[in-house]
Design a protein around this motif. Structure first.
Motif, PDB file in Angstrom:
ATOM      1  N   VAL A   1      11.320  71.934  98.018  1.00  0.00           N
ATOM      2  CA  VAL A   1      10.287  72.627  98.800  1.00  0.00           C
ATOM      3  C   VAL A   1      10.364  72.194 100.258  1.00  0.00           C
ATOM      4  CG1 VAL A   1       7.799  72.857  99.165  1.00  0.00           C
ATOM      5  CG2 VAL A   1       8.730  72.986  96.845  1.00  0.00           C
ATOM      6  N   ARG A   2      10.440  70.884 100.479  1.00  0.00           N
ATOM      7  CA  ARG A   2      10.502  70.371 101.852  1.00  0.00           C
ATOM      8  C   ARG A   2      11.789  70.818 102.551  1.00  0.00           C
ATOM      9  NH1 ARG A   2       8.336  65.634  99.054  1.00  0.00           N
ATOM     10  NH2 ARG A   2       6.170  65.285  99.733  1.00  0.00           N
ATOM     11  N   ALA A   3      12.896  70.791 101.818  1.00  0.00           N
ATOM     12  CA  ALA A   3      14.182  71.158 102.419  1.00  0.00           C
ATOM     13  C   ALA A   3      14.217  72.641 102.775  1.00  0.00           C
ATOM     14  CB  ALA A   3      15.319  70.810 101.463  1.00  0.00           C
ATOM     15  N   PHE A   4      13.686  73.491 101.899  1.00  0.00           N
ATOM     16  CA  PHE A   4      13.626  74.915 102.220  1.00  0.00           C
ATOM     17  C   PHE A   4      12.729  75.153 103.436  1.00  0.00           C
ATOM     18  CE2 PHE A   4      15.199  75.941  97.853  1.00  0.00           C
ATOM     19  CZ  PHE A   4      16.172  76.864  98.218  1.00  0.00           C
ATOM     20  N   ASN A   5      11.594  74.464 103.490  1.00  0.00           N
ATOM     21  CA  ASN A   5      10.714  74.598 104.658  1.00  0.00           C
ATOM     22  C   ASN A   5      11.460  74.267 105.943  1.00  0.00           C
ATOM     23  OD1 ASN A   5       8.316  75.506 103.556  1.00  0.00           O
ATOM     24  ND2 ASN A   5       7.483  73.459 103.205  1.00  0.00           N
ATOM     25  N   ALA A   6      12.232  73.193 105.911  1.00  0.00           N
ATOM     26  CA  ALA A   6      12.955  72.761 107.107  1.00  0.00           C
ATOM     27  C   ALA A   6      13.972  73.794 107.557  1.00  0.00           C
ATOM     28  CB  ALA A   6      13.646  71.422 106.845  1.00  0.00           C
ATOM     29  N   ARG A   7      14.421  74.644 106.631  1.00  0.00           N
ATOM     30  CA  ARG A   7      15.401  75.682 106.974  1.00  0.00           C
ATOM     31  C   ARG A   7      14.768  77.051 107.168  1.00  0.00           C
ATOM     32  NH1 ARG A   7      21.439  74.849 104.931  1.00  0.00           N
ATOM     33  NH2 ARG A   7      21.625  72.613 105.308  1.00  0.00           N
ATOM     34  N   GLY A   8      13.453  77.100 107.219  1.00  0.00           N
ATOM     35  CA  GLY A   8      12.790  78.358 107.535  1.00  0.00           C
ATOM     36  C   GLY A   8      12.400  79.207 106.351  1.00  0.00           C
ATOM     37  N   VAL A   9      12.645  78.724 105.114  1.00  0.00           N
ATOM     38  CA  VAL A   9      12.215  79.438 103.909  1.00  0.00           C
ATOM     39  C   VAL A   9      10.942  78.758 103.413  1.00  0.00           C
ATOM     40  CG1 VAL A   9      12.797  80.104 101.544  1.00  0.00           C
ATOM     41  CG2 VAL A   9      14.573  80.077 103.314  1.00  0.00           C
ATOM     42  N   VAL A  10       9.814  79.456 103.493  1.00  0.00           N
ATOM     43  CA  VAL A  10       8.534  78.836 103.160  1.00  0.00           C
ATOM     44  C   VAL A  10       8.241  78.974 101.670  1.00  0.00           C
ATOM     45  CG1 VAL A  10       7.543  79.092 105.451  1.00  0.00           C
ATOM     46  CG2 VAL A  10       7.305  80.945 103.795  1.00  0.00           C
ATOM     47  N   SER A  11       7.278  78.174 101.203  1.00  0.00           N
ATOM     48  CA  SER A  11       6.888  78.183  99.794  1.00  0.00           C
ATOM     49  C   SER A  11       5.407  78.497  99.656  1.00  0.00           C
ATOM     50  CB  SER A  11       7.179  76.823  99.145  1.00  0.00           C
ATOM     51  OG  SER A  11       8.566  76.651  98.926  1.00  0.00           O
ATOM     52  N   SER A  12       5.088  79.221  98.586  1.00  0.00           N
ATOM     53  CA  SER A  12       3.707  79.503  98.221  1.00  0.00           C
ATOM     54  C   SER A  12       3.521  79.123  96.753  1.00  0.00           C
ATOM     55  CB  SER A  12       3.381  80.981  98.452  1.00  0.00           C
ATOM     56  OG  SER A  12       2.011  81.238  98.184  1.00  0.00           O
ATOM     57  N   ILE A  13       2.308  79.315  96.248  1.00  0.00           N
ATOM     58  CA  ILE A  13       1.978  78.952  94.866  1.00  0.00           C
ATOM     59  C   ILE A  13       1.284  80.127  94.196  1.00  0.00           C
ATOM     60  CG2 ILE A  13       0.553  77.461  93.399  1.00  0.00           C
ATOM     61  CD1 ILE A  13       0.797  75.309  95.603  1.00  0.00           C
ATOM     62  N   CYS A  14       1.680  80.401  92.962  1.00  0.00           N
ATOM     63  CA  CYS A  14       0.925  81.319  92.102  1.00  0.00           C
ATOM     64  C   CYS A  14       0.778  80.623  90.750  1.00  0.00           C
ATOM     65  CB  CYS A  14       1.637  82.654  91.947  1.00  0.00           C
ATOM     66  SG  CYS A  14       0.693  83.835  90.958  1.00  0.00           S
ATOM     67  N   SER A  15      -0.420  80.120  90.483  1.00  0.00           N
ATOM     68  CA  SER A  15      -0.632  79.297  89.293  1.00  0.00           C
ATOM     69  C   SER A  15      -1.993  79.592  88.681  1.00  0.00           C
ATOM     70  CB  SER A  15      -0.549  77.814  89.673  1.00  0.00           C
ATOM     71  OG  SER A  15      -0.888  76.990  88.580  1.00  0.00           O
ATOM     72  N   LYS A  16      -2.038  79.663  87.356  1.00  0.00           N
ATOM     73  CA  LYS A  16      -3.305  79.815  86.639  1.00  0.00           C
ATOM     74  C   LYS A  16      -3.896  78.426  86.426  1.00  0.00           C
ATOM     75  CE  LYS A  16      -2.072  84.152  84.340  1.00  0.00           C
ATOM     76  NZ  LYS A  16      -1.881  84.856  83.052  1.00  0.00           N
ATOM     77  N   ASN A  17      -4.734  78.032  87.374  1.00  0.00           N
ATOM     78  CA  ASN A  17      -5.346  76.712  87.369  1.00  0.00           C
ATOM     79  C   ASN A  17      -6.664  76.781  88.126  1.00  0.00           C
ATOM     80  OD1 ASN A  17      -4.239  74.144  86.229  1.00  0.00           O
ATOM     81  ND2 ASN A  17      -2.316  74.911  87.122  1.00  0.00           N
ATOM     82  N   ASP A  18      -7.445  75.731  88.009  1.00  0.00           N
ATOM     83  CA  ASP A  18      -8.632  75.602  88.847  1.00  0.00           C
ATOM     84  C   ASP A  18      -8.176  75.212  90.250  1.00  0.00           C
ATOM     85  OD1 ASP A  18     -11.624  75.139  89.281  1.00  0.00           O
ATOM     86  OD2 ASP A  18     -10.739  73.199  89.850  1.00  0.00           O
ATOM     87  N   HIS A  19      -8.609  75.974  91.247  1.00  0.00           N
ATOM     88  CA  HIS A  19      -8.103  75.780  92.605  1.00  0.00           C
ATOM     89  C   HIS A  19      -8.395  74.374  93.122  1.00  0.00           C
ATOM     90  CE1 HIS A  19      -7.578  76.163  96.934  1.00  0.00           C
ATOM     91  NE2 HIS A  19      -6.935  77.308  96.733  1.00  0.00           N
TER      92      HIS A  19
END
Length: 512
Positions: free
Chosen positions: A34-52
């Motif tokens: 996740v951190r490495a992709f962020n550093a290269r301009g590819v961002v991450s998001s979350i889609c999870s069935k959980n209590d926020h």
């Protein structure tokens, strides 16, 4: 091109089910991805069935919460949640990868959003696949903060549903500026990245190699170019667009924007810049693709305002020195020479209206100019009659020589050193601008004055003849040189700087 990875949490980013009260264990190699992709301009998001709140607390505990943008953590169907994330981030599904451990979730998302990329994380080669994607992702800047700005904007927009989009934009304090021609060279790597990454808002569908882009920006006879920068109450958006017009064809070569500025009116702002010079240019193929309303909510900031320019250069070209040691005074050609020089960080270059003209030595306005210790001056443009206003009839009967002497006095009194680049004297007649009084005869006469001054003042003045290093086929005319010729001049400038400024040898004035 991959721009976003949407991660499930349970049994994907970590092992275990948080909602069941299990002590989950982070997959550290995936967190590092996740951190490495962020550093290269590819961002991450979350889609999870959980209590926020519970999931956010765990991610903060793990030091990961700030690595994600637009997270959707709720007990809701994933297809609708992912569709909302993609829409909020103004991306195309084809540029998004969804990672989950549950094949049923993946099938549902694939059915609802057929273009999206999918990865079942339980497969034995899933981590290798992610590592391969990372390896294939070219280096780029992190875009996390830019998407954070979008999150804040979205939240504020949702809080005022009664406002129209234009009314909301008027409340945002949006400003933009459009650097022109060779002022864009310092941004060429980022411009090439924008063009090659953009799909949704790449209206011309263009792609470009950086070297080709640089050569086209330098070719100011054939191409007009503008880059677009924007900022508002939410922060600085950085480079958000690039436009280039082929003058001969009267056609847009590039008209490309970041998806982050969708619906902000910046396409219309850029088009207004184009229409100032090309009012009849045809954009009918894009009718309906963006709002053509005149964007009165955008304040047009002048790139030549020192504060505006300094802020953009600090962000886009932080290697440049605050106090340059060299100034290239070559009118519209200055940026090309600076671009190819090894000493670019120490160079300030002229670009209209930030220019020196020899006529300033006549009217005294040179006192308002900043002259660092080392100057490179392209003489040809001041051989044009139009550079002298109503004083042009006096250029050949003493005015130019008087200004040259005053320039020399300034160099001596201020302990400055200057390399003067002289135009060819025997180029084909078509390379001279005869309608502007720039003839071979004038070049010979005025060049001779510079050579004489250099012989008599070897501690302050040097000359370089373009004809010694570049042929007629390397110039549109004697005042507009092609990229190859500017590169050669930059090489000679570097040698001069090494010899004169760095003590690499004795600089020698040319003997006429």
């Amino acid at each position: 091109m991959l721009k976003l990875i949407i991660w499930d949490l349970d049994d994907t980013l970590w092992s275990g089910t948080l909602a069941d009260g299990e002590a989950v264990q982070l997959h550290r190699h995936r967190a590092e991805l996740v951190r490495a992709f962020n550093a290269r301009g590819v961002v991450s998001s979350i889609c999870s069935k959980n209590d926020h709140a519970t999931a956010e607390a765990k991610l903060r505990e793990l030091g990961l919460w700030d690595e994600f943008v637009f997270p959707h953590i709720a007990f809701t169907p994933k297809p609708e949640a992912i569709r909302a994330i993609i829409a909020d981030m103004q991306l195309r599904p084809a540029d998004v990868l969804f990672v989950d451990d549950n094949p049923a979730n993946l099938r549902e998302v694939a059915h609802a959003i057929p273009e999206i990329q999918l990865l079942e994380i339980t497969l034995s080669d899933a981590d290798d696949h992610l590592a391969g994607l990372l390896a294939l992702t070219p280096p780029s800047k992190s875009r996390v903060e830019r998407y954070r700005m979008m999150e804040r904007r979205k939240a504020d927009r949702a809080a005022v549903p009664a406002l129209s989009n234009h009314e909301f934009l008027r409340s945002c304090g949006l400003q933009a500026t459009a650097p022109y021609l060779m002022d864009n060279l310092d941004f060429a790597p980022r411009i090439a990245d924008l063009i090659n990454r953009s799909n949704q808002l790449n209206y011309t569908g263009s792609r470009v190699e950086q070297a080709r882009l640089e050569a086209d920006i330098i070719d100011v006879v054939r191409f007009d170019s503008w880059s677009i920068f924007a900022w508002d109450a939410y922060g600085r958006h950085g480079l958000v667009g690039f436009v280039m017009v082929d003058r001969a064809a009267e056609k847009l070569v590039h008209f490309t924007f970041s998806c982050r500025i969708m619906h902000m009116g910046l396409e219309a702002y850029a088009l207004s810049k184009v229409r100032e010079k090309w009012p009849a240019i045809d954009t009918s193929a894009w009718d309906g693709r963006f709002d053509r309303t005149e964007p009165d909510w955008i304040v047009d900031a002048d790139f030549h305002d020192p504060q505006v320019r300094a802020a953009i250069l600090a962000e886009q070209a932080p290697q440049l020195l605050a106090e340059p040691a060299v100034r290239i005074m070559f009118d519209c050609q200055s940026g090309g020479i600076a671009h190819y020089s090894r000493f670019r960080p120490a160079i300030e270059f002229d670009h209209h209206p930030r220019v020196f003209a020899m006529a300033m030595m006549d009217d005294g306005s040179w006192h308002d100019q900043d002259f660092p210790p080392f100057l490179v001056y392209g003489a040809a443009v001041d051989y044009l009659g139009g550079r002298w206003g109503d004083r042009w009839p006096l250029v050949d009967i003493g005015l130019y020589e008087t200004c040259l002497v005053r320039m020399l006095i300034m160099l001596i009194e201020q302990e400055r050193r200057m390399l003067v680049v002289l135009p060819p004297e025997d180029a084909p007649e078509g390379k001279y601008r005869l309608t502007h009084n720039l003839s071979p005869e004038r070049c010979r006469r005025l060049n001779a004055l510079w050579r004489k001054a250099a012989r008599e003042n070897p501690e302050h003045l040097w000359v370089l003849d373009v004809a010694d290093i570049a042929g007629p086929d390397e110039m549109a005319d004697v005042t507009h040189l092609h990229a190859g010729a500017l590169r050669k001049i930059a090489g000679q400038v570097d040698c001069w700087i090494e010899a004169v400024a760095l003590g690499g040898g004795e600089g020698q004035a040319e003997a006429a």
